[in-house]
Structure formats: structure tokens, C-alpha cells
Write a protein that holds these residues in place. Structure first.
Motif, PDB file in Angstrom:
ATOM      1  N   ALA A 155       8.722  53.673  22.603  1.00 28.15           N
ATOM      2  CA  ALA A 155       8.070  54.251  21.347  1.00 28.15           C
ATOM      3  C   ALA A 155       6.734  53.669  21.101  1.00 28.15           C
ATOM      4  N   TRP A 156       5.828  54.294  20.220  1.00 25.70           N
ATOM      5  CA  TRP A 156       4.535  54.099  19.820  1.00 25.70           C
ATOM      6  C   TRP A 156       4.072  54.186  18.513  1.00 25.70           C
ATOM      7  N   LYS A 157       3.072  53.926  18.300  1.00 28.60           N
ATOM      8  CA  LYS A 157       2.479  53.918  16.799  1.00 28.60           C
ATOM      9  C   LYS A 157       1.343  55.042  16.957  1.00 28.60           C
ATOM     10  N   GLU A 158       1.331  55.910  15.893  1.00 30.20           N
ATOM     11  CA  GLU A 158       0.245  57.040  16.148  1.00 30.20           C
ATOM     12  C   GLU A 158      -0.260  57.271  14.578  1.00 30.20           C
ATOM     13  N   SER A 159      -1.185  57.913  14.541  1.00 30.77           N
ATOM     14  CA  SER A 159      -1.789  58.210  13.287  1.00 30.77           C
ATOM     15  C   SER A 159      -1.198  59.570  12.635  1.00 30.77           C
ATOM     16  N   ALA A 160      -0.647  59.662  11.333  1.00 35.27           N
ATOM     17  CA  ALA A 160      -0.184  60.865  10.794  1.00 35.27           C
ATOM     18  C   ALA A 160      -0.906  61.759  10.768  1.00 35.27           C
ATOM     19  N   PRO A 161      -0.493  62.969  10.771  1.00 34.85           N
ATOM     20  CA  PRO A 161      -1.492  64.194  10.784  1.00 34.85           C
ATOM     21  C   PRO A 161      -2.036  64.319   9.303  1.00 34.85           C
ATOM     22  N   ASP A 162      -3.368  65.059   9.470  1.00 29.45           N
ATOM     23  CA  ASP A 162      -4.203  65.090   8.249  1.00 29.45           C
ATOM     24  C   ASP A 162      -3.527  65.763   7.087  1.00 29.45           C
ATOM     25  N   ASP A 163      -2.666  66.955   7.420  1.00 29.64           N
ATOM     26  CA  ASP A 163      -1.848  67.377   6.481  1.00 29.64           C
ATOM     27  C   ASP A 163      -0.400  67.058   6.103  1.00 29.64           C
ATOM     28  N   LYS A 164      -0.384  65.708   6.119  1.00 24.59           N
ATOM     29  CA  LYS A 164       0.755  65.054   6.042  1.00 24.59           C
ATOM     30  C   LYS A 164       1.089  65.022   4.551  1.00 24.59           C
ATOM     31  N   PRO A 165       2.485  65.172   4.018  1.00 20.36           N
ATOM     32  CA  PRO A 165       2.885  64.994   2.681  1.00 20.36           C
ATOM     33  C   PRO A 165       2.328  63.532   2.007  1.00 20.36           C
ATOM     34  N   GLY A 166       2.344  63.528   0.645  1.00 25.88           N
ATOM     35  CA  GLY A 166       1.821  62.273   0.123  1.00 25.88           C
ATOM     36  C   GLY A 166       3.020  61.163   0.377  1.00 25.88           C
ATOM     37  N   TRP A 167       4.173  61.409   0.735  1.00 20.68           N
ATOM     38  CA  TRP A 167       5.044  60.295   0.796  1.00 20.68           C
ATOM     39  C   TRP A 167       5.017  59.511   2.109  1.00 20.68           C
TER      40      TRP A 167
END
Length: 104
Positions: free
Chosen positions: A71-83
Motif C-alpha cells: 500500500a502507498w499514499k496518493e493525493s486524492a483526485p481534484d473532483d473528490k467529494p467533500g468528505w
């Protein structure tokens, strides 16, 4: 072998001593293994992630599906939901084989 039904199956995560600590569900063993891999301690990138052996016993059978998971960390997509947090955990698995238990 693919199944005709859409039923989810349960897979118990086993440690080196054979103790079963968690249960993950999925239509395929790989789907359950990916869920288990997301709970691993994530690395900073996929290349830096440490590989762990995941042993998943299919409930009701004597089959143990063996995977390498990371597993690894990645930035959430730009169109992610608010939560959704700004950083998410991604995971991948590679199947090593199947083992058949003598007893359950």
C-alpha cells in the motif's frame, strides 16, 4: 474459475501461526486481498511500499489464497467529494498461489 453467481464470499486473514484476525468479503479472492492490503502500513510511493504476504482462507473451504500486498499514499483526485481526505491509501496485490489445508 469464474463463478456464475453474484454472491460475495468471505475470506479470513490468517497470520503466520494460523490465527484468523479479520474477515474481508468480495466476489473474488483478489477483491478481498485488495481490501486487506489497504489496511497495511502505507509507503510514501508505490515503489517504496513494503510488500507483505497476505494469506486469505475462503470461509467454508480449506483453500488459502496467498498474495503479496503493498500500500502507498496518493493525493486524492481534484473532483473528490467533500468528505474525502486530501490523501488516500492505494493498494495492489500479486497472487503467489493457493494452499490447501489439512484441517480447518
Amino acid at each position: 474459475m469464474a463463478r456464475d453467481d453474484d454472491n460475495k464470499r468471505n475470506f479470513a486473514l490468517r497470520d503466520a501461526t494460523g490465527q484468523e484476525s479479520s474477515v474481508f468479503s468480495g466476489r473474488t479472492p483478489r477483491q478481498a486481498a485488495l481490501k486487506a492490503a489497504r489496511r497495511l502500513d502505507p509507503g510514501k510511493t508505490e515503489q517504496q511500499a513494503q510488500h507483505h504476504e497476505l494469506r486469505l482462507r475462503e470461509k467454508g473451504t480449506k483453500k488459502v489464497h496467498i498474495y503479496d500486498g503493498w500500500a502507498w499514499k496518493e493525493s486524492a483526485p481534484d473532483d473528490k467529494p467533500g468528505w474525502m481526505p486530501g490523501e488516500i491509501t492505494e493498494a495492489n496485490v500479486s497472487k503467489k498461489g493457493i494452499e490447501h489445508l489439512e484441517e480447518i
